[in-house]
Design a protein around this motif. Sequence first.
Motif, PDB file in Angstrom:
ATOM      1  N   ALA A  38       0.819  -1.213   0.000  1.00  0.00           N
ATOM      2  CA  ALA A  38       0.000   0.000   0.000  1.00  0.00           C
ATOM      3  C   ALA A  38       0.850   1.259   0.000  1.00  0.00           C
ATOM      4  N   ARG A  39       1.998   1.205   0.663  1.00  0.00           N
ATOM      5  CA  ARG A  39       2.862   2.384   0.768  1.00  0.00           C
ATOM      6  C   ARG A  39       4.275   1.951   1.139  1.00  0.00           C
ATOM      7  N   LEU A  40       5.239   2.688   0.625  1.00  0.00           N
ATOM      8  CA  LEU A  40       6.635   2.555   1.024  1.00  0.00           C
ATOM      9  C   LEU A  40       6.986   3.747   1.896  1.00  0.00           C
ATOM     10  N   VAL A  41       7.597   3.473   3.043  1.00  0.00           N
ATOM     11  CA  VAL A  41       8.017   4.544   3.947  1.00  0.00           C
ATOM     12  C   VAL A  41       9.524   4.442   4.142  1.00  0.00           C
ATOM     13  N   TYR A  42      10.214   5.499   3.749  1.00  0.00           N
ATOM     14  CA  TYR A  42      11.666   5.550   3.861  1.00  0.00           C
ATOM     15  C   TYR A  42      12.008   6.318   5.129  1.00  0.00           C
ATOM     16  N   LEU A  43      12.526   5.604   6.114  1.00  0.00           N
ATOM     17  CA  LEU A  43      12.859   6.192   7.408  1.00  0.00           C
ATOM     18  C   LEU A  43      14.347   6.530   7.420  1.00  0.00           C
ATOM     19  N   THR A  44      14.650   7.818   7.221  1.00  0.00           N
ATOM     20  CA  THR A  44      16.029   8.277   7.034  1.00  0.00           C
ATOM     21  C   THR A  44      16.820   7.205   6.281  1.00  0.00           C
ATOM     22  N   ALA A  45      16.305   6.889   5.099  1.00  0.00           N
ATOM     23  CA  ALA A  45      16.737   5.715   4.349  1.00  0.00           C
ATOM     24  C   ALA A  45      17.288   6.094   2.981  1.00  0.00           C
ATOM     25  N   PHE A  46      17.978   5.138   2.380  1.00  0.00           N
ATOM     26  CA  PHE A  46      18.477   5.310   1.022  1.00  0.00           C
ATOM     27  C   PHE A  46      17.331   5.089   0.033  1.00  0.00           C
ATOM     28  N   LEU A  47      16.957   6.167  -0.614  1.00  0.00           N
ATOM     29  CA  LEU A  47      15.924   6.161  -1.651  1.00  0.00           C
ATOM     30  C   LEU A  47      16.661   6.361  -2.978  1.00  0.00           C
ATOM     31  N   LEU A  48      16.944   5.242  -3.648  1.00  0.00           N
ATOM     32  CA  LEU A  48      17.846   5.277  -4.792  1.00  0.00           C
ATOM     33  C   LEU A  48      17.093   5.212  -6.108  1.00  0.00           C
ATOM     34  N   GLN A  49      17.715   5.770  -7.118  1.00  0.00           N
ATOM     35  CA  GLN A  49      17.210   5.687  -8.472  1.00  0.00           C
ATOM     36  C   GLN A  49      17.668   4.374  -9.107  1.00  0.00           C
ATOM     37  N   PRO A  50      16.970   3.918 -10.156  1.00  0.00           N
ATOM     38  CA  PRO A  50      17.391   2.690 -10.831  1.00  0.00           C
ATOM     39  C   PRO A  50      18.861   2.764 -11.250  1.00  0.00           C
ATOM     40  N   GLY A  51      19.596   1.695 -10.961  1.00  0.00           N
ATOM     41  CA  GLY A  51      20.997   1.629 -11.350  1.00  0.00           C
ATOM     42  C   GLY A  51      21.963   2.213 -10.343  1.00  0.00           C
ATOM     43  N   GLN A  52      21.476   2.926  -9.335  1.00  0.00           N
ATOM     44  CA  GLN A  52      22.356   3.446  -8.291  1.00  0.00           C
ATOM     45  C   GLN A  52      22.614   2.376  -7.236  1.00  0.00           C
ATOM     46  N   SER A  53      23.748   2.475  -6.579  1.00  0.00           N
ATOM     47  CA  SER A  53      24.030   1.643  -5.413  1.00  0.00           C
ATOM     48  C   SER A  53      24.182   2.535  -4.197  1.00  0.00           C
ATOM     49  N   LEU A  54      24.089   1.921  -3.026  1.00  0.00           N
ATOM     50  CA  LEU A  54      24.291   2.673  -1.795  1.00  0.00           C
ATOM     51  C   LEU A  54      25.673   3.321  -1.802  1.00  0.00           C
ATOM     52  N   ALA A  55      26.671   2.581  -2.268  1.00  0.00           N
ATOM     53  CA  ALA A  55      28.031   3.118  -2.291  1.00  0.00           C
ATOM     54  C   ALA A  55      28.138   4.330  -3.209  1.00  0.00           C
ATOM     55  N   ASP A  56      27.368   4.354  -4.293  1.00  0.00           N
ATOM     56  CA  ASP A  56      27.378   5.517  -5.196  1.00  0.00           C
ATOM     57  C   ASP A  56      26.966   6.777  -4.448  1.00  0.00           C
TER      58      ASP A  56
END
Length: 238
Positions: free
Chosen positions: A93-111
């Motif tokens: 129903a919903r995604l909740v990002y809690l001070t989280a990594f909200l990445l675009q397609p093809g990105q990695s956390l390390a990027d």
Amino acid sequence: MATFILVHGAWHGGWCWERLTPLLTGAGHQVLAPDLPGMGADNRELGADPLGEWADFVAGLATGAEEPVILVGHSRGGLVISEAAERVPQGIARLVYLTAFLLQPGQSLADVAGRHPEVGPGPAIRPTEDPSRLTVDLEMALPIFYGLCSEQDARAAAARLTPEPLAALVKPLAVSAERFGRVPRAYIECTQDRAISLDMQREMQAALPCETVIALDADHSPFYSAAPELARALVDLA
């Protein structure tokens, strides 16, 4: 009433939600706060794609619920909920990002983290005997992860941290506008976060806007430092 699935971040386990869960269930909601495979008390072996395994696991929990669920991802857990939404958008129903990594397609956390080397746990990260995992220096991690928490909560949490799979931090995110992109998104900012700075949080939101944004005066661990405020924010999103 809603069903929340709480997805922990790097080095953590489902234990980190221990203060939040009773507040949500006390408000009448259902809550699942699992250890992700291979994390926390879950000792199973992970393969070469832990992020994919975690997303499959969370997607399975979502499809097993009676109604579409609310996925809450903290920190690295943001990657997990994004990929879970790619797999089963109809179950969420919903995604909740809690001070989280909200990445675009093809990105990695390390990027994303690599663009902000002055922020985050980088100096505290250490290798382990297992070359596929990384750990953190606990004393250095305390102010980064738990800066506004009580000394007791901070040390109890740090003592339960377990090594994080390196592959989860470097794998590019595999999501699409057609599936992940159709699930409503909300972001809960933590304005005093030293692991993912407010500038980083807002940079990611600018690239992938969310329908709702809520700000908490909290550190990287609001489930300890601001549990009642976090519970109210999540109930408002239910």
